[in-house]
Design a protein around this motif. Structure first.
Motif, short mmCIF file in Angstrom:
data_model
loop_
_atom_site.label_atom_id
_atom_site.label_comp_id
_atom_site.label_asym_id
_atom_site.label_seq_id
_atom_site.Cartn_x
_atom_site.Cartn_y
_atom_site.Cartn_z
N LEU A 55 0.83 -1.21 0.00
CA LEU A 55 0.00 0.00 0.00
C LEU A 55 0.86 1.26 0.00
CD1 LEU A 55 -2.85 -0.98 2.48
CD2 LEU A 55 -3.07 -0.52 0.04
N TYR A 56 1.92 1.25 0.79
CA TYR A 56 2.83 2.40 0.83
C TYR A 56 3.45 2.62 -0.55
CZ TYR A 56 6.71 5.43 2.00
OH TYR A 56 7.60 6.48 2.02
N ILE A 57 3.89 1.55 -1.18
CA ILE A 57 4.51 1.66 -2.50
C ILE A 57 3.51 2.20 -3.53
CG2 ILE A 57 5.47 0.31 -4.42
CD1 ILE A 57 6.73 -1.52 -2.22
N GLN A 58 2.28 1.67 -3.50
CA GLN A 58 1.27 2.09 -4.47
C GLN A 58 0.82 3.53 -4.26
OE1 GLN A 58 0.36 0.21 -7.10
NE2 GLN A 58 1.75 -1.38 -6.38
N GLU A 59 0.74 3.95 -3.01
CA GLU A 59 0.19 5.28 -2.71
C GLU A 59 1.25 6.36 -2.58
OE1 GLU A 59 -2.12 4.71 0.81
OE2 GLU A 59 -3.67 3.57 -0.24
N THR A 60 2.47 6.00 -2.22
CA THR A 60 3.46 7.02 -1.92
C THR A 60 4.68 6.93 -2.82
OG1 THR A 60 2.72 6.88 0.37
CG2 THR A 60 4.73 8.11 -0.02
N ALA A 61 5.57 6.00 -2.51
CA ALA A 61 6.83 5.89 -3.25
C ALA A 61 7.45 4.52 -2.99
CB ALA A 61 7.79 6.98 -2.77
N PRO A 62 8.45 4.16 -3.76
CA PRO A 62 9.13 2.89 -3.47
C PRO A 62 9.77 2.90 -2.08
CG PRO A 62 9.78 3.74 -5.63
CD PRO A 62 8.98 4.81 -4.95
N ILE A 63 9.91 1.74 -1.52
CA ILE A 63 10.57 1.61 -0.22
C ILE A 63 12.07 1.70 -0.43
CG2 ILE A 63 11.06 0.01 1.66
CD1 ILE A 63 8.26 -1.06 1.38
N THR A 64 12.72 2.47 0.44
CA THR A 64 14.18 2.58 0.41
C THR A 64 14.71 2.32 1.81
OG1 THR A 64 14.21 4.94 0.93
CG2 THR A 64 14.06 4.34 -1.42
N ILE A 84 13.95 -5.64 12.29
CA ILE A 84 13.43 -5.44 10.95
C ILE A 84 14.01 -4.14 10.40
CG2 ILE A 84 11.34 -5.07 9.58
CD1 ILE A 84 9.83 -6.57 11.81
N THR A 85 14.50 -4.20 9.18
CA THR A 85 14.99 -3.01 8.49
C THR A 85 14.41 -3.01 7.08
OG1 THR A 85 16.99 -4.19 7.81
CG2 THR A 85 17.14 -2.82 9.79
N LEU A 86 14.56 -1.89 6.42
CA LEU A 86 14.09 -1.76 5.04
C LEU A 86 15.26 -1.56 4.11
CD1 LEU A 86 10.99 0.56 5.60
CD2 LEU A 86 11.01 -1.92 5.31
N GLY A 87 15.11 -2.03 2.88
CA GLY A 87 16.11 -1.82 1.85
C GLY A 87 15.39 -1.35 0.59
N ALA A 88 16.07 -1.38 -0.54
CA ALA A 88 15.46 -0.97 -1.80
C ALA A 88 14.38 -1.98 -2.18
CB ALA A 88 16.52 -0.87 -2.88
N THR A 108 11.75 -9.38 -1.00
CA THR A 108 12.06 -8.38 -2.02
C THR A 108 10.91 -8.28 -3.01
OG1 THR A 108 14.37 -9.03 -1.82
CG2 THR A 108 13.79 -7.67 -3.70
N ARG A 109 10.58 -7.05 -3.37
CA ARG A 109 9.46 -6.81 -4.29
C ARG A 109 9.99 -6.63 -5.70
NH1 ARG A 109 6.63 -2.59 -6.70
NH2 ARG A 109 4.38 -2.94 -6.84
N ASN A 110 9.37 -7.37 -6.62
CA ASN A 110 9.65 -7.25 -8.04
C ASN A 110 8.38 -6.76 -8.70
OD1 ASN A 110 9.73 -7.99 -10.88
ND2 ASN A 110 11.57 -9.15 -10.39
N ASP A 111 8.47 -5.77 -9.56
CA ASP A 111 7.28 -5.21 -10.20
C ASP A 111 6.49 -6.25 -10.99
OD1 ASP A 111 7.72 -2.69 -9.19
OD2 ASP A 111 8.87 -2.02 -10.93
N LYS A 112 7.15 -7.25 -11.53
CA LYS A 112 6.47 -8.24 -12.37
C LYS A 112 6.02 -9.48 -11.61
CE LYS A 112 8.72 -6.62 -16.45
NZ LYS A 112 9.72 -6.75 -17.43
N SER A 113 6.84 -9.95 -10.68
CA SER A 113 6.52 -11.22 -10.02
C SER A 113 6.05 -11.07 -8.57
CB SER A 113 7.74 -12.15 -10.06
OG SER A 113 8.84 -11.55 -9.41
N GLY A 114 6.02 -9.88 -8.03
CA GLY A 114 5.55 -9.67 -6.66
C GLY A 114 6.66 -9.85 -5.64
#
Length: 138
Positions: A55-64, A84-88, A108-114
């Motif tokens: 939801l954050y990615i869709q509404e705001t920006a990619p996670i970094t 827990i930490t966040l990366g690209a 890890t999130r991939n735009d095509k495979s989730g």
């Protein structure tokens, strides 16, 4: 004369030997069970963060790496086994207080495979096989 009752030395030695054999089998099996349950707990924690992160990615920006964890509804110490930490476009769980000390689970999130999960081995030992996550090769 009174009849004496009790155990003989050989009977006691046999019981001690049986307990020793059972312990030799049970303790490693228990350690494996604990390790696998810790890995499953960490994976469940990460999987619970997929929807808020998406939801954050869709509404705001990619996670970094600089994205605040509270923006996806969690804290770094949400699970007592690690942080827990966040990366690209990734959510990373690093074990620091468990049998898997030093190991990491990364979603890890991939735009095509989730979202995909990958594990990195601990500093000592191996990472257990858990459903839903690719374990490192031995």
């Amino acid at each position: 004369m009174k009849k004496q009752q009790g155990f003989t030395l050989i009977e006691l030695m046999i019981v001690v030997a049986i307990i020793g054999v059972l312990s030799a089998i049970a303790i490693p099996a228990y350690k494996d069970y604990v390790t696998k349950s810790e890995a499953s707990s960490a994976l469940a924690t990460l999987k619970a963060l997929v929807t808020p992160a998406e939801l954050y990615i869709q509404e705001t920006a990619p996670i970094t790496a600089t994205t605040a964890l509270d923006l996806i509804g969690t804290q770094k110490d949400a699970n007592s086994l690690g942080v827990i930490t966040l990366g690209a476009n990734a959510i990373i769980f690093t074990f620091d207080d468990s049998a898997l000390n030093g190991a990491t689970l990364t979603l890890t999130r991939n735009d095509k495979s989730g979202w995909a999960c990958a594990a990195a081995a601990p500093t000592v030992g191996t990472f257990p096989k858990i459903d839903g996550c690719v374990a490192p090769s031995a």
